[in-house]
Design a protein around this motif. Structure first.
Motif, short mmCIF file in Angstrom:
data_model
loop_
_atom_site.label_atom_id
_atom_site.label_comp_id
_atom_site.label_asym_id
_atom_site.label_seq_id
_atom_site.Cartn_x
_atom_site.Cartn_y
_atom_site.Cartn_z
N ARG A 78 7.55 7.59 5.75
CA ARG A 78 8.20 8.91 5.63
C ARG A 78 7.95 9.75 6.88
NH1 ARG A 78 6.21 9.13 -0.08
NH2 ARG A 78 7.97 8.36 -1.29
N ASP A 79 6.71 9.72 7.37
CA ASP A 79 6.39 10.47 8.59
C ASP A 79 7.17 9.93 9.79
OD1 ASP A 79 4.64 12.02 7.15
OD2 ASP A 79 2.86 10.85 7.74
N ASP A 126 0.84 -1.19 0.00
CA ASP A 126 0.00 0.00 0.00
C ASP A 126 0.88 1.24 0.00
OD1 ASP A 126 -2.21 1.59 0.13
OD2 ASP A 126 -2.67 1.16 2.22
N ALA A 127 0.52 2.22 -0.81
CA ALA A 127 1.28 3.47 -0.88
C ALA A 127 1.14 4.28 0.41
CB ALA A 127 0.84 4.28 -2.08
N SER A 128 0.03 4.09 1.12
CA SER A 128 -0.14 4.85 2.37
C SER A 128 0.88 4.40 3.42
CB SER A 128 -1.56 4.69 2.91
OG SER A 128 -1.78 3.36 3.32
N THR A 129 1.32 3.16 3.34
CA THR A 129 2.34 2.67 4.28
C THR A 129 3.66 3.39 4.03
OG1 THR A 129 1.24 0.52 4.26
CG2 THR A 129 3.46 0.60 5.18
N VAL A 130 3.96 3.66 2.78
CA VAL A 130 5.19 4.40 2.44
C VAL A 130 5.10 5.82 3.00
CG1 VAL A 130 6.62 5.26 0.56
CG2 VAL A 130 5.61 2.98 0.41
N ASN A 131 3.93 6.43 2.90
CA ASN A 131 3.75 7.77 3.47
C ASN A 131 3.91 7.74 4.98
OD1 ASN A 131 3.29 8.94 0.96
ND2 ASN A 131 1.08 8.60 1.08
N ARG A 132 3.38 6.71 5.61
CA ARG A 132 3.54 6.57 7.06
C ARG A 132 5.01 6.34 7.42
NH1 ARG A 132 -0.12 1.90 8.50
NH2 ARG A 132 0.96 2.07 10.49
N LEU A 167 12.38 2.70 2.85
CA LEU A 167 11.92 3.76 1.94
C LEU A 167 12.68 3.70 0.63
CD1 LEU A 167 11.40 6.84 4.29
CD2 LEU A 167 9.66 5.67 2.90
#
Length: 136
Positions: free
Chosen positions: A100-101, A92-98, A130
């Motif tokens: 980064r955060d 999931d791309a949202s996991t990559v955003n998480r 990442l």
């Protein structure tokens, strides 16, 4: 709101310009008399506000350590979610955003050298994941 004190107003207090109807009894203020005016007082300083603001900025080392531990645990949770997502085939791309955060939150230090070393290891692992996620 009522204000009491030397600079406040008190409603119903005699102003000194009252007409007496007799030795005792009910008296009304003189209708043509001007009410007593008070000079505007300069506001009093509320202490040293700079010192109060400086005290709020001082951070307790125990609180800073707790927050650092929470950030580390959060980063490990995101890494676990990434692992489960990769193993199940649901990347999931949202996991990559998480991730980064989480990497951004791990940049600050806790003040404890041992904890900072563990957090830097977690940060390194997050950065590696990442980088690998950028290859997909």
């Amino acid at each position: 709101m009522r204000i009491y004190g030397p600079n406040g107003t008190t409603l119903g207090a005699p102003t000194g310009n009252t007409r007496r109807a007799g030795a005792s009894g009910f008296a009304l203020p003189d209708a043509i008399a001007t009410p007593e005016t008070r000079a505007a007082a300069t506001p009093k300083a509320a202490g040293n506000i700079d010192a109060l603001l400086a005290m709020q900025g001082i951070e307790d080392p125990l609180e800073r350590r707790k927050r650092s531990v929470q950030r580390g645990r959060g980063a490990l949770d995101v890494l676990d979610d990434l692992k489960i997502g990769l193993l199940s085939g649901n990347f999931d791309a949202s996991t990559v955003n998480r991730l980064r955060d989480a990497a951004a939150s791990l940049k600050s230090t806790s003040g404890d050298p041992g904890l900072d070393a563990v957090l830097s290891e977690i940060e390194l692992r997050v950065e590696v994941e990442l980088a690998k996620a950028g290859q997909f």
